[in-house]
Design a protein around this motif. Structure first.
Motif, mmCIF file in Angstrom:
data_model
loop_
_atom_site.group_PDB
_atom_site.id
_atom_site.type_symbol
_atom_site.label_atom_id
_atom_site.label_comp_id
_atom_site.label_asym_id
_atom_site.label_seq_id
_atom_site.Cartn_x
_atom_site.Cartn_y
_atom_site.Cartn_z
ATOM 1 N N ASN A 1 -4.945 -3.304 -0.642
ATOM 2 C CA ASN A 1 -6.164 -3.160 -0.935
ATOM 3 C C ASN A 1 -6.970 -4.494 -0.709
ATOM 4 O O ASN A 1 -6.476 -5.443 -1.323
ATOM 5 N N PRO A 2 -7.879 -4.741 0.149
ATOM 6 C CA PRO A 2 -8.385 -3.612 0.906
ATOM 7 C C PRO A 2 -8.477 -3.700 2.368
ATOM 8 O O PRO A 2 -8.884 -2.531 2.934
ATOM 9 N N LEU A 3 -7.334 -4.422 2.899
ATOM 10 C CA LEU A 3 -7.255 -4.449 4.219
ATOM 11 C C LEU A 3 -6.337 -3.765 4.945
ATOM 12 O O LEU A 3 -6.022 -3.680 6.163
ATOM 13 N N LEU A 4 -5.791 -2.770 4.000
ATOM 14 C CA LEU A 4 -4.963 -1.767 4.403
ATOM 15 C C LEU A 4 -3.660 -2.433 5.484
ATOM 16 O O LEU A 4 -3.310 -1.632 6.450
ATOM 17 N N ARG A 5 -2.901 -3.217 4.958
ATOM 18 C CA ARG A 5 -1.920 -3.944 5.732
ATOM 19 C C ARG A 5 -0.650 -3.070 5.290
ATOM 20 O O ARG A 5 -0.773 -2.547 3.999
ATOM 21 N N ILE A 6 0.298 -3.024 5.993
ATOM 22 C CA ILE A 6 1.310 -2.095 5.959
ATOM 23 C C ILE A 6 2.511 -3.209 5.939
ATOM 24 O O ILE A 6 2.886 -3.887 6.845
ATOM 25 N N THR A 7 3.317 -2.936 4.646
ATOM 26 C CA THR A 7 4.412 -3.687 4.350
ATOM 27 C C THR A 7 5.650 -2.896 4.735
ATOM 28 O O THR A 7 5.653 -1.446 4.665
ATOM 29 N N ASP A 8 6.812 -3.356 5.437
ATOM 30 C CA ASP A 8 7.902 -2.765 5.760
ATOM 31 C C ASP A 8 8.769 -2.336 4.427
ATOM 32 O O ASP A 8 9.629 -3.304 4.048
ATOM 33 N N ILE A 9 8.574 -1.266 3.958
ATOM 34 C CA ILE A 9 9.151 -0.753 2.763
ATOM 35 C C ILE A 9 10.542 -0.862 2.912
ATOM 36 O O ILE A 9 11.277 -1.505 1.867
ATOM 37 N N ARG A 10 11.336 -0.186 3.849
ATOM 38 C CA ARG A 10 12.816 -0.379 3.901
ATOM 39 C C ARG A 10 13.382 -1.715 3.962
ATOM 40 O O ARG A 10 14.285 -1.986 3.543
#
Ligand SMILES: Cc1ncc(COP(=O)(O)O)c(C=O)c1O
Length: 376
Positions: A143-152
């Protein structure tokens, strides 16, 4: 069973006397204790309405157990304080919800808890881990830039060192992302957003394994942030339509994001479903849908304050995830408590907007945006 079915049926309290198809609202805050296997009390998170809605969320998140809170922040603060104490250290993604960021900076030192904010890159997260790190806290999309974290990757880093992991899954929703399946220990939600979905309740949730929830429950019962029966019922009722709402919201968001890319008044569009989004491939590998939030920056041709005032259908409002489309400028709402420098470091400019796509007709939402942009 599949998610659409789980949304409708899982957790429902079966009333043997009336055979009503819905969970009744159990208004009691006092429950008799003789001959009962355990004490029931609203602050212990174990009344029938609390249990029914927690079971529904657990079914959707593939969790063993869960707790329903009076706000997302009640859930987040209870989880962090359940696992951290004096002398401990936490690693947190920097671009988490502004309220969580503020909770950490305002409260942790008073409890003797050390912390490090890092980027959403797994290598940075790994580098920040110390001997005394007790928890890694992430949010994806952020939030708010919609960055994606590598969850695995985060789960692997933590698993190798026995560190607990927690994720704020509010933006993704259980419809699009199930972090427990990807190796995360604790999943948190601001139920005020998509789970509630109608902008009329404030609630939160934490789901996890039975043993971790027991630990959180012990701490949370002291903190006191449980949810009352009527609000639990509203949440349970709303979650029956979670899948169909979120699917429509995601398809609207995608339509709007793709159209905004070509709009002459837009500088940048942030949406994980766009191929040029830096986290697009990771999002594809860990999400079933890309979410219903689209963030964008106006270019110099448009005046941000005029734009907001010219919108007719889309409501400029705090919060997100409701059936109605809403929009906000994070710099004066969710991230208002950060300093301008802290916001700049996170990439949050004054011209940045975050649109929460509702379930209206996609063309109507887009037309409202386009007319407001032209007028601004
Ligand atoms: C991603 C996210 N997490 C947590 C929260 C906090 O939730 P609540 O306002 O229900 O306490 C919010 C609220 O905006 C949010 O957007």
């Amino acid at each position: 069973m599949k998610k659409h079915t789980l949304c409708v049926h899982s957790g429902t309290y079966r009333d043997k006397e009336t055979r009503g198809v819905n969970t009744p609202v159990f208004t009691s805050s006092a429950f008799e204790y003789p001959d009962m296997p355990h004490n029931i009390y609203p602050r212990y998170f174990n009344t029938p309405n609390q249990m029914a809605v927690a079971a529904k969320l657990c079914a959707l998140e593939n969790a063993e157990d869960g707790l329903i809170f009076s706000s997302g922040m009640a859930a987040i603060s209870a989880v962090l304080l359940a696992f951290l104490g004096s002398g401990d250290h936490a690693v947190l993604q920097g671009d988490i919800y502004g309220g969580t960021h503020h909770f950490v900076t305002a409260e942790f030192r008073r409890f003797g808890i050390d912390y490090t904010f890092v980027s959403n890159e797994a290598e940075d997260i790994e580098r920040a881990v110390k001997e005394n790190t007790g928890i890694i806290f992430i949010e994806s999309p952020s939030n708010p830039l919609l960055r994606i974290t590598d969850i695995r990757a985060v789960a692997r880093i933590a698993g190798a060192r026995n560190i607990i992991t927690a994720i704020d899954n509010t933006f993704a929703t259980p419809v699009n992302q199930n972090p427990i399946d990807l190796g995360i220990d604790i999943v948190l939600h601001s139920g005020t957003k998509y789970l509630g979905g109608h902008s009329d309740i404030c609630c939160g949730a934490a789901v996890s394994s039975r043993s971790l929830i027991e630990k959180i429950r012990n701490s949370a019962a002291n903190l006191g942030g449980s949810l009352d029966a009527n609000a639990c019922y509203l949440l349970e009722r709303s979650m029956k339509t979670l899948c169909i709402r979120v699917e429509k919201q995601c398809s609207n968001a995608r339509h709007i994001a793709e159209a905004l890319v070509d709009n002459p008044y837009i500088g940048r569009v942030y949406y994980p479903g766009l191929k040029d989004h830096p986290g697009h491939d990771t999002a594809k590998s860990q999400m079933k849908g890309f979410g219903a939030i689209v963030s964008f920056e106006l270019n110099e041709k448009a005046d941000p304050s005029k734009f907001i005032r010219k919108l007719n259908l889309i409501r400029p409002a705090l919060s997100l995830g409701g059936v109605e489309s809403t929009i906000c400028a994070p710099a004066v709402t969710s991230h208002r408590k950060l300093t301008r420098e802290e916001r700049a470091a996170l990439g949050i400019t004054d011209g940045l907007f975050r649109l929460s796509a509702g379930i209206e007709d996609a063309g109507d939402i887009l037309s409202d945006m386009e007319q407001a942009l032209s007028a601004a």
